[in-house]
Design an enzyme around this catalytic site. Sequence first.
Site: not given
Length: 303
Positions: A38, A73-74, A100, A165-167, A169, A200
């Site tokens: 993380d 950081s990923v 995740n 976010y939708s794109a 995911k 959060r």
Amino acid sequence: MTLRFDGKVAIVTGAGNGLGRSHALELAKRGARVVVNDLGASVDGAGRASSLAEQVAEEIRVLGGEALASTASVTDWVAVQEMVVATLERFGRVDILVNNAGILRDKSFAKMDIDDFKLVLDVHLMGAVHCSKAVWDIMRKQQYGRIVMTTSSSGLYGNFGQSNYSAAKMALVGLMQTLAIEGAKSNIRVNCLAPTAATRMTEGLIPAEHLALLAPEAATPALIALVGEDAPTRAILCAGAGGFERAYVSLTRGIYIAPAPDCAEQVSARLEEISDREEETVPESGAAQTLLELGKAFAARAA
Ligand SMILES: NC(=O)c1ccc[n+]([C@@H]2O[C@H](COP(=O)([O-])OP(=O)(O)OC[C@H]3O[C@@H](n4cnc5c(N)ncnc54)[C@H](O)[C@@H]3O)[C@@H](O)[C@H]2O)c1
């Protein structure tokens, strides 16, 4: 049969908070040695609280488990590779990767900056690409791997204010589809989890009376099922508040229309028939879907 992970090593990204922390703790309780990754970012991806991963790693040690903290950081390909090298040095293998880590930059598309779009894609999509790529050859060589992409109902079905976010995911679903196909011969199984949890990230979005039902721990059982020895591959599991469902990218039986100047008009007129879900299937691959179309054309020619 109890799902155990003794002898297995898992990397969980974004495991300092919320769902990732819940996944990491559960994997550890079930015997896995866990890399708690993380960056310690805020929900919108800004900042760094580098002690966060170590805190969860310590929680695991207190429970009697083994854990290694990583603040990579990923989004950083070099740092992700270093994290995997450190995992091998410490634990000798990597069996499970849970992609995740994630952030939000919600705004209606009209008001969204391109930079907010790119950053969300970078964390969710390229983050998962970096981590999957960094473990891929290791899993191929050991002929064992379990990878989960964290998708979302926002990607599968859309949500106002979440175009970026939708794109990102839904891109993860595409990544899963192909990695599952390419990994099959090496016993690498790749799945998606679409969780819903009060974290959060969803603060202020989930009504107070639903918060207790939506504990991250209620979604984690689906993750555990997706990374076990007998895990499926190419599955999209939805989980939240004790509800478990499976989502599919399915295909209707459809129709065949011979080439004709009014083909578009015919498609328009027969849309209901094309959309009929009676004999829906899930093709094994994109190529299999093309073969279905060619099959209709050949059948029409032979008739
Ligand atoms: N909470 C929900 O209802 C819900 C629904 C669908 C999908 N998800 C997905 O589940 C995942 C976890 O979400 P959460 O609700 O637990 O959120 P969260 O904010 O509690 O946890 C996300 C974690 O990812 C970390 N992170 C962010 N950027 C990172 C980076 N570049 N490298 C490493 N770590 C980074 C953050 O520091 C944070 O600890 C996300 O991918 C999210 O999109 C959550």
